[in-house]
Scaffold this motif. Structure first.
Motif, PDB file in Angstrom:
ATOM      1  N   ASP A   1      80.879 -51.620 101.514  1.00  0.00           N
ATOM      2  CA  ASP A   1      81.401 -50.269 101.711  1.00  0.00           C
ATOM      3  C   ASP A   1      82.455 -49.945 100.647  1.00  0.00           C
ATOM      4  N   ASP A   2      83.326 -50.917 100.351  1.00  0.00           N
ATOM      5  CA  ASP A   2      84.378 -50.704  99.359  1.00  0.00           C
ATOM      6  C   ASP A   2      83.799 -50.566  97.953  1.00  0.00           C
ATOM      7  N   ILE A   3      82.720 -51.303  97.666  1.00  0.00           N
ATOM      8  CA  ILE A   3      82.068 -51.184  96.362  1.00  0.00           C
ATOM      9  C   ILE A   3      81.537 -49.766  96.173  1.00  0.00           C
ATOM     10  N   GLU A   4      80.870 -49.237  97.186  1.00  0.00           N
ATOM     11  CA  GLU A   4      80.289 -47.901  97.083  1.00  0.00           C
ATOM     12  C   GLU A   4      81.363 -46.851  96.836  1.00  0.00           C
ATOM     13  N   VAL A   5      82.477 -46.945  97.570  1.00  0.00           N
ATOM     14  CA  VAL A   5      83.571 -45.989  97.393  1.00  0.00           C
ATOM     15  C   VAL A   5      84.184 -46.146  96.003  1.00  0.00           C
ATOM     16  N   SER A   6      84.369 -47.388  95.552  1.00  0.00           N
ATOM     17  CA  SER A   6      84.967 -47.633  94.236  1.00  0.00           C
ATOM     18  C   SER A   6      84.087 -47.104  93.112  1.00  0.00           C
ATOM     19  N   VAL A   7      82.771 -47.238  93.248  1.00  0.00           N
ATOM     20  CA  VAL A   7      81.861 -46.677  92.248  1.00  0.00           C
ATOM     21  C   VAL A   7      81.936 -45.154  92.262  1.00  0.00           C
ATOM     22  N   ALA A   8      81.908 -44.567  93.453  1.00  0.00           N
ATOM     23  CA  ALA A   8      81.936 -43.107  93.565  1.00  0.00           C
ATOM     24  C   ALA A   8      83.218 -42.524  92.987  1.00  0.00           C
ATOM     25  N   GLU A   9      84.328 -43.273  93.084  1.00  0.00           N
ATOM     26  CA  GLU A   9      85.610 -42.792  92.580  1.00  0.00           C
ATOM     27  C   GLU A   9      85.907 -43.303  91.164  1.00  0.00           C
ATOM     28  N   SER A  10      84.900 -43.916  90.514  1.00  0.00           N
ATOM     29  CA  SER A  10      85.016 -44.390  89.125  1.00  0.00           C
ATOM     30  C   SER A  10      86.088 -45.456  88.948  1.00  0.00           C
ATOM     31  N   ARG A  11      86.371 -46.217  90.005  1.00  0.00           N
ATOM     32  CA  ARG A  11      87.316 -47.327  89.874  1.00  0.00           C
ATOM     33  C   ARG A  11      86.626 -48.583  89.359  1.00  0.00           C
ATOM     34  N   ILE A  12      85.307 -48.651  89.517  1.00  0.00           N
ATOM     35  CA  ILE A  12      84.518 -49.691  88.864  1.00  0.00           C
ATOM     36  C   ILE A  12      83.307 -49.028  88.225  1.00  0.00           C
ATOM     37  N   ASP A  13      82.739 -49.704  87.222  1.00  0.00           N
ATOM     38  CA  ASP A  13      81.626 -49.126  86.470  1.00  0.00           C
ATOM     39  C   ASP A  13      80.292 -49.303  87.180  1.00  0.00           C
ATOM     40  N   ILE A  14      80.133 -50.463  87.792  1.00  0.00           N
ATOM     41  CA  ILE A  14      78.827 -50.807  88.350  1.00  0.00           C
ATOM     42  C   ILE A  14      79.045 -51.736  89.543  1.00  0.00           C
ATOM     43  N   GLY A  15      78.211 -51.571  90.554  1.00  0.00           N
ATOM     44  CA  GLY A  15      78.272 -52.452  91.711  1.00  0.00           C
ATOM     45  C   GLY A  15      76.940 -53.169  91.891  1.00  0.00           C
ATOM     46  N   ILE A  16      77.012 -54.393  92.395  1.00  0.00           N
ATOM     47  CA  ILE A  16      75.805 -55.129  92.765  1.00  0.00           C
ATOM     48  C   ILE A  16      75.872 -55.333  94.265  1.00  0.00           C
ATOM     49  N   VAL A  17      74.971 -54.685  94.985  1.00  0.00           N
ATOM     50  CA  VAL A  17      75.053 -54.700  96.446  1.00  0.00           C
ATOM     51  C   VAL A  17      73.822 -55.359  97.044  1.00  0.00           C
ATOM     52  N   PHE A  18      74.032 -55.944  98.182  1.00  0.00           N
ATOM     53  CA  PHE A  18      72.978 -56.630  98.915  1.00  0.00           C
ATOM     54  C   PHE A  18      72.521 -55.729 100.034  1.00  0.00           C
ATOM     55  N   SER A  19      71.311 -55.251  99.961  1.00  0.00           N
ATOM     56  CA  SER A  19      70.686 -54.342 100.925  1.00  0.00           C
ATOM     57  C   SER A  19      70.738 -52.912 100.427  1.00  0.00           C
ATOM     58  N   LYS A  20      70.128 -52.029 101.195  1.00  0.00           N
ATOM     59  CA  LYS A  20      70.122 -50.615 100.849  1.00  0.00           C
ATOM     60  C   LYS A  20      71.545 -50.094 100.875  1.00  0.00           C
ATOM     61  N   PRO A  21      71.996 -49.456  99.787  1.00  0.00           N
ATOM     62  CA  PRO A  21      73.375 -48.988  99.757  1.00  0.00           C
ATOM     63  C   PRO A  21      73.597 -47.721 100.575  1.00  0.00           C
ATOM     64  N   PHE A  22      74.795 -47.184 100.426  1.00  0.00           N
ATOM     65  CA  PHE A  22      75.298 -45.971 101.050  1.00  0.00           C
ATOM     66  C   PHE A  22      75.837 -46.230 102.449  1.00  0.00           C
ATOM     67  N   ALA A  23      77.129 -46.438 102.492  1.00  0.00           N
ATOM     68  CA  ALA A  23      77.828 -46.538 103.765  1.00  0.00           C
ATOM     69  C   ALA A  23      78.080 -45.145 104.295  1.00  0.00           C
ATOM     70  N   SER A  24      78.500 -45.057 105.539  1.00  0.00           N
ATOM     71  CA  SER A  24      78.740 -43.755 106.153  1.00  0.00           C
ATOM     72  C   SER A  24      79.888 -43.023 105.463  1.00  0.00           C
ATOM     73  N   THR A  25      80.770 -43.780 104.764  1.00  0.00           N
ATOM     74  CA  THR A  25      81.919 -43.161 104.111  1.00  0.00           C
ATOM     75  C   THR A  25      81.582 -42.562 102.752  1.00  0.00           C
ATOM     76  N   THR A  26      80.396 -42.779 102.287  1.00  0.00           N
ATOM     77  CA  THR A  26      80.020 -42.330 100.940  1.00  0.00           C
ATOM     78  C   THR A  26      78.805 -41.425 101.005  1.00  0.00           C
ATOM     79  N   ARG A  27      78.858 -40.285 100.332  1.00  0.00           N
ATOM     80  CA  ARG A  27      77.703 -39.398 100.316  1.00  0.00           C
ATOM     81  C   ARG A  27      76.654 -39.919  99.337  1.00  0.00           C
ATOM     82  N   PRO A  28      75.397 -40.023  99.765  1.00  0.00           N
ATOM     83  CA  PRO A  28      74.360 -40.581  98.892  1.00  0.00           C
ATOM     84  C   PRO A  28      74.220 -39.863  97.556  1.00  0.00           C
TER      85      PRO A  28
END
Length: 306
Positions: free
Chosen positions: A134-161
């Motif tokens: 969840d934190d990776i998705e938010v950090s990517v959306a807010e440009s705090r990290i360049d790229i995330g590697i996630v396990f499973s289908k992404p998009f937590a409820s806190t992040t708009r797809p």
């Protein structure tokens, strides 16, 4: 020119206060006087005609308006940073930077990818951050990290797809993993969902996506799991599995990599995708593009087939 030189001081101050929960600590971190910081925040609140900080408690907290405003401010900061990096990045990748977020699971699965990238581009500074998905998705959306590697289908409820772009690398099979101390260490037949419910399990805590997959499986097949250990450290769990008669759920690649014994489930858990995520329409540095391209080659050439 540094990022802080082009980002308004009042917004720098607001972000710092939100992070430190204190005017004093924020002022010390920014090397400014507290009256200067307070005056900037006051002017910002007056210009917006809304209080951004709640000063009534022991620590300073963002108001609802402050939370909304700082979310947009951080994204603006990310855009400014992206612009500065776009100007200064060297296209031949002799230098540059890459900010990478991964979970404990994707860390184990893709560590050799990182080694390959560093071998090819030693001038690129790589900053890796291990965190829940969840934190990776938010950090990517807010440009705090360049790229995330996630396990499973992404998009937590806190992040708009619509804020994220996905790039699937490969699928992973999930199975039960045990060590030599476990009585099932030589078992070849599949384990039923009901038998899984009788095992003493060591699992990541429910901040992590893998744990939520296990919980969903147990709920679906009406299992009451027995959690002996819950942790945010995958290395600790693997060590326990190797030395204690406990079981866990892991991707098959990690089970083989760690010399554990894999037992397939019946019914199987749904396979999960290892996915790269980026901010949609965000700036992709040459290092980010190169990492993505290498990741696809690596996933085709080096991963074991299951």
């Amino acid at each position: 020119m540094q990022q802080r030189d082009i980002f308004p001081r009042s917004l720098q101050y607001l972000v710092a206060i939100a992070e430190y929960g204190s005017y004093t600590r924020a002022a010390e971190a920014l090397h400014v006087s507290q009256p200067t910081l307070s005056q900037q925040i006051k002017q910002l609140e007056e210009s917006l005609q809304s209080p951004l900080l709640d000063r009534s408690g022991r620590s300073v907290q963002l108001t609802n308006a402050g939370e909304i405003y700082i979310r947009h401010a951080r994204r603006a900061w990310g855009e400014l940073d992206g612009g500065a990096r776009a100007i200064h990045d060297v296209q031949n990748l002799s230098r540059g930077s890459l900010r990478l977020g991964w979970t404990p699971i994707t860390d184990y699965l893709t560590c050799s990818l990182l080694e390959n990238f560093n071998g090819l581009y030693p001038g690129i500074n790589i900053n890796t951050l291990e965190m829940p998905q969840d934190d990776i998705e938010v950090s990517v959306a807010e440009s705090r990290i360049d790229i995330g590697i996630v396990f499973s289908k992404p998009f937590a409820s806190t992040t708009r797809p619509n804020e994220l772009e996905t790039d699937v690398l490969f699928e992973e099979k999930l199975c039960v993993a045990v060590g030599n101390s476990h009585p099932r260490t030589k078992q070849q037949e599949r384990m039923s969902a009901q038998n899984l419910g009788q095992e003493s399990l060591a699992l990541l805590n429910n901040d992590f996506a893998l744990r939520r997959h296990v919980d969903e499986y147990c709920n679906k097949y009406e299992i009451e799991p027995r959690f002996a250990v819950e942790s945010n450290s995958l290395s600790a769990i693997i060590s326990l599995i190797k030395h204690r008669p406990l079981a866990t759920i892991l991707p098959l690649s990690i089970v083989r990599q760690q010399g554990l014994h894999a037992i397939n489930l019946s019914p199987e858990m749904q396979r999960k995708e290892i996915t790269l995520i980026y901010r949609k329409d965000g700036y992709k540095s040459p290092a980010t593009v190169a990492f993505s391209e290498l990741a696809h080659l690596w996933s085709k050439d080096e991963l074991p087939k299951h």
